[in-house]
Motif scaffolding. Structure first.
Motif, short mmCIF file in Angstrom:
data_model
loop_
_atom_site.label_atom_id
_atom_site.label_comp_id
_atom_site.label_asym_id
_atom_site.label_seq_id
_atom_site.Cartn_x
_atom_site.Cartn_y
_atom_site.Cartn_z
N LEU A 116 16.68 7.71 52.52
CA LEU A 116 17.70 7.79 51.22
C LEU A 116 17.76 6.39 50.67
O LEU A 116 17.82 6.26 49.42
N ALA A 117 17.81 5.35 51.39
CA ALA A 117 18.23 4.05 51.01
C ALA A 117 17.11 3.52 50.28
O ALA A 117 17.24 3.04 49.17
N LEU A 118 15.69 3.84 50.72
CA LEU A 118 14.59 3.51 50.03
C LEU A 118 14.50 4.25 48.92
O LEU A 118 13.97 3.72 47.67
N ALA A 119 14.71 5.66 48.83
CA ALA A 119 14.65 6.46 47.63
C ALA A 119 15.44 6.13 46.36
O ALA A 119 15.25 6.33 45.23
N SER A 120 16.58 5.75 46.76
CA SER A 120 17.80 5.39 45.70
C SER A 120 17.74 3.73 45.46
O SER A 120 18.58 3.33 44.77
N HIS A 172 8.64 2.27 36.45
CA HIS A 172 7.70 2.68 37.26
C HIS A 172 7.40 4.13 37.22
O HIS A 172 8.24 5.01 37.41
N ASP A 173 6.39 4.45 36.49
CA ASP A 173 5.79 5.76 36.13
C ASP A 173 5.74 6.63 37.42
O ASP A 173 6.20 7.81 37.31
N PRO A 174 5.27 6.34 38.50
CA PRO A 174 4.82 7.05 39.69
C PRO A 174 6.35 7.58 40.41
O PRO A 174 6.42 8.82 40.58
N VAL A 175 7.36 6.77 39.81
CA VAL A 175 8.67 7.13 40.36
C VAL A 175 9.51 8.28 39.54
O VAL A 175 9.94 9.27 40.03
N ARG A 176 8.91 8.17 38.16
CA ARG A 176 9.48 9.20 37.21
C ARG A 176 8.83 10.67 37.60
O ARG A 176 9.47 11.79 37.94
N VAL A 177 7.41 10.56 38.08
CA VAL A 177 6.82 11.82 38.25
C VAL A 177 7.21 12.37 39.46
O VAL A 177 7.53 13.54 39.70
N ALA A 178 7.44 11.46 40.67
CA ALA A 178 7.86 12.19 41.83
C ALA A 178 9.31 12.77 41.76
O ALA A 178 9.53 13.70 42.36
N SER A 179 10.08 11.96 40.85
CA SER A 179 11.61 12.57 40.64
C SER A 179 11.34 14.01 39.86
O SER A 179 12.23 14.95 40.32
N SER A 214 6.50 -3.72 44.85
CA SER A 214 6.19 -3.40 46.20
C SER A 214 7.54 -2.60 46.48
O SER A 214 7.27 -1.61 47.21
N ALA A 215 8.50 -2.86 46.31
CA ALA A 215 9.78 -2.16 46.29
C ALA A 215 9.73 -0.79 45.58
O ALA A 215 10.16 0.29 46.17
N LEU A 216 9.25 -0.81 44.52
CA LEU A 216 8.96 0.45 43.63
C LEU A 216 8.03 1.40 44.35
O LEU A 216 8.26 2.44 44.25
N GLU A 217 6.85 0.89 44.94
CA GLU A 217 6.10 1.66 45.69
C GLU A 217 6.72 2.52 46.78
O GLU A 217 6.60 3.51 46.99
N ASP A 218 7.72 1.57 47.63
CA ASP A 218 8.38 1.99 48.56
C ASP A 218 9.22 3.29 48.09
O ASP A 218 9.41 4.34 48.87
N LYS A 219 10.00 2.94 46.93
CA LYS A 219 10.66 4.09 46.37
C LYS A 219 9.81 5.04 46.07
O LYS A 219 10.41 6.46 46.10
N LEU A 224 7.98 11.81 49.98
CA LEU A 224 8.38 12.31 51.38
C LEU A 224 9.61 13.55 51.46
O LEU A 224 9.64 14.16 51.94
N ILE A 225 10.61 13.02 50.43
CA ILE A 225 11.82 13.86 50.35
C ILE A 225 11.12 15.36 49.72
O ILE A 225 11.60 16.31 50.05
N VAL A 226 10.20 15.35 48.86
CA VAL A 226 9.63 16.56 48.22
C VAL A 226 9.03 17.47 49.39
O VAL A 226 9.30 18.70 49.30
N ILE A 227 8.52 16.67 50.25
CA ILE A 227 7.69 17.36 51.22
C ILE A 227 8.79 18.09 52.04
O ILE A 227 8.71 19.30 52.48
N TYR A 228 9.85 17.25 52.39
CA TYR A 228 10.84 17.68 53.40
C TYR A 228 11.52 18.93 52.55
O TYR A 228 11.73 20.11 53.38
#
Length: 474
Positions: free
Chosen positions: A5-9, A91-98, A47-52, A58-62
């Motif tokens: 959650l810390a990484l994702a937020s 970061h577009d990939p963050v929006r898509v994953a969200s 690099s931090a955005l890629e971790d996010k 991973l949250i989606v998979i859980y």
């Protein structure tokens, strides 16, 4: 979960760089991207955005795997990760994953509520804080490919929450967003046409242009699925909002662009399928496009039009009965095209077959020569590709067998053809479950009534087919 959650937020690590020394220093560090903006340079730690991004994936998979067991985390993730992530423009990939996370989180809460849990949070409460944010993004998202993801997020979420989950204000806002999106789309289409006129004869379109066209087609497709899902869940309550865009539907369905014609035809199909006799109020907009669509050079558009005739017959109400009956010759014409069974065309053919069956079942009184039409319909079988069309076709065939209709007993060859059509559908698995069992039972009854040996007919088919369908006829 806490480290995830810390990484994702995590917030974006951004620095405003005022001078060349700062820029040079940051550039020496790994994982930074420089973005020029109004004479300044912004440094973004990618690099931090890629971790996010990876944390949200991973949250989606859980959530997908754990479903209701994941409910204790849903509200916190929705408020702190998913909804802020939808507008994370760094970061577009963050929006898509969200966007992908929202419907699976809603589903987890839905399953939890059904099981009597949810930690005090109801699906309705979660949806109330989510719906407005998604709708807001449909108007604000600048990237075409990401906007398509937002439409997908919206329709998948509506599908999860279910019947009548949208307020009148929600639907009005959706239509406003679609109007803006379509206006922007039309501007892009016009610009591409102008660019095309300025290119030299024989020059191919650039790769960027082809990608842009593909992005627009994906956007229209996902928008179409959103209309379908809203009509499915809201039915006639969506009509007053939907009709605000009638100028777009009319222009698209009569336009030269085949993608636009398909887009409008599919939406008209939804009106016919989910709005019953109220669909007749829009017959001036729908009839002619359906008639023209069955003759469209593009097979996907013929398929959409043929499907529309079928749902008009079965669900549109009595007002459509004369129109659909008058369309029978055109539907047969679709089945008789020289290329009717080729891969690109077969779905249009099979939808025409199923729609003829629906007309004969629901509107036979308007058909002047129903027995002759039934005799002719047998020749449009089999249906071995379209899993939606097949049940309608074969349940009608089973009905004819039960009634001992002369069409299926006209000659031993025709009787065998009907049985083999059932076998081919069973082999292709376009019939499933109880429908498959019903069709198989009808096939056995057909041959027994005609005095034809089942084993002898099956022996004429290849060994693999015999093995595949053996369980149905033993």
């Amino acid at each position: 979960m806490p480290p995830l959650l810390a990484l994702a937020s995590a917030k974006a690590d951004i620095q405003l760089l005022d001078d060349d020394d700062q820029i040079a220093k940051v550039q020496q560090e790994e994982g930074w991207e420089m973005v020029p903006l109004k004479g300044k340079v912004i440094g973004i730690k990618t690099s931090a955005l890629e971790d996010k991004h990876m944390a949200i994936e991973l949250i989606v998979i859980y959530a997908q795997q754990l479903e209701e067991a994941f409910a204790p985390y849903v509200l916190e993730i929705t408020e702190k990760v998913s909804l802020p992530g939808l507008s994370f423009f760094f970061h577009d990939p963050v929006r898509v994953a969200s966007a992908k996370s929202v419907p699976v989180l809603l589903n987890a809460m839905k399953k939890a509520n059904a099981a009597g849990s949810g930690g005090g949070t109801s699906l309705q409460n979660l949806w109330e804080i989510t719906a407005g944010k998604i709708l807001e993004l449909l108007s604000a998202e600048p990237a075409i490919d990401t906007l398509a993801e937002m439409y997908q997020c919206f329709y998948e979420s509506v599908e999860v929450v279910g019947k009548n989950c949208l307020t009148s204000d929600n639907m009005a806002e959706f239509i406003g967003s679609v109007k803006s999106t379509l206006e922007d789309y039309q501007t892009r289409v016009v610009q591409r046409a102008q660019d095309r006129q300025e290119t030299e004869e024989g020059e191919e379109e650039s790769e960027d242009t082809l990608f842009a066209i593909e992005d627009d087609q994906t956007l229209l497709s996902d928008m179409n699925k959103a209309f379908h899902t809203i009509f499915k869940n809201q039915e006639t309550s969506f009509l007053p909002h939907w009709q605000r865009l009638m100028p777009f539907y009319d222009a698209f369905v009569r336009g030269r662009d085949s993608t636009q014609r398909q887009w409008a035809l599919c939406i008209f199909d939804d009106v016919l399928e989910f709005c019953g006799d109220q669909s007749w109020s829009y017959q001036d907009h729908i009839r002619e496009p359906l008639a023209a669509g069955m003759r469209d050079e593009m097979p996907a558009n013929r398929q959409a039009a043929c499907y529309g005739l079928g749902v008009a017959a079965s669900k549109g109400g009595v007002n459509w009965s004369s129109f659909v009956a008058e369309s029978l010759p055109t539907l047969f014409g679709v089945c008789q095209l020289p290329q009717a069974r080729e891969d690109d065309h077969v779905f249009a053919t099979e939808n025409a077959c199923a729609s003829i069956a629906k007309i004969l079942q629901s509107n036979a009184s308007k058909v002047s020569n129903p027995q002759e039409v039934v005799n002719h319909w047998i020749s449009t079988l089999p249906v071995v590709n379209d899993e939606e069309a097949a049940p309608y076709a074969y349940m009608f065939l089973a009905q004819l067998i039960d009634q001992r209709n002369p069409a299926v007993f006209a000659s031993p060859d025709i009787t065998r053809k009907c049985f083999i059509a059932i076998v081919l559908a069973l082999e292709a698995e376009t019939l499933q479950g109880a429908t498959a069992q019903r069709a198989a039972a009808a096939g056995k009854q057909l041959l027994q009534t005609a005095g034809i040996d089942i084993g002898q007919v099956l022996s004429t088919m290849n060994p693999e087919t015999q093995r595949t369908v053996a369980s149905y006829f033993t």
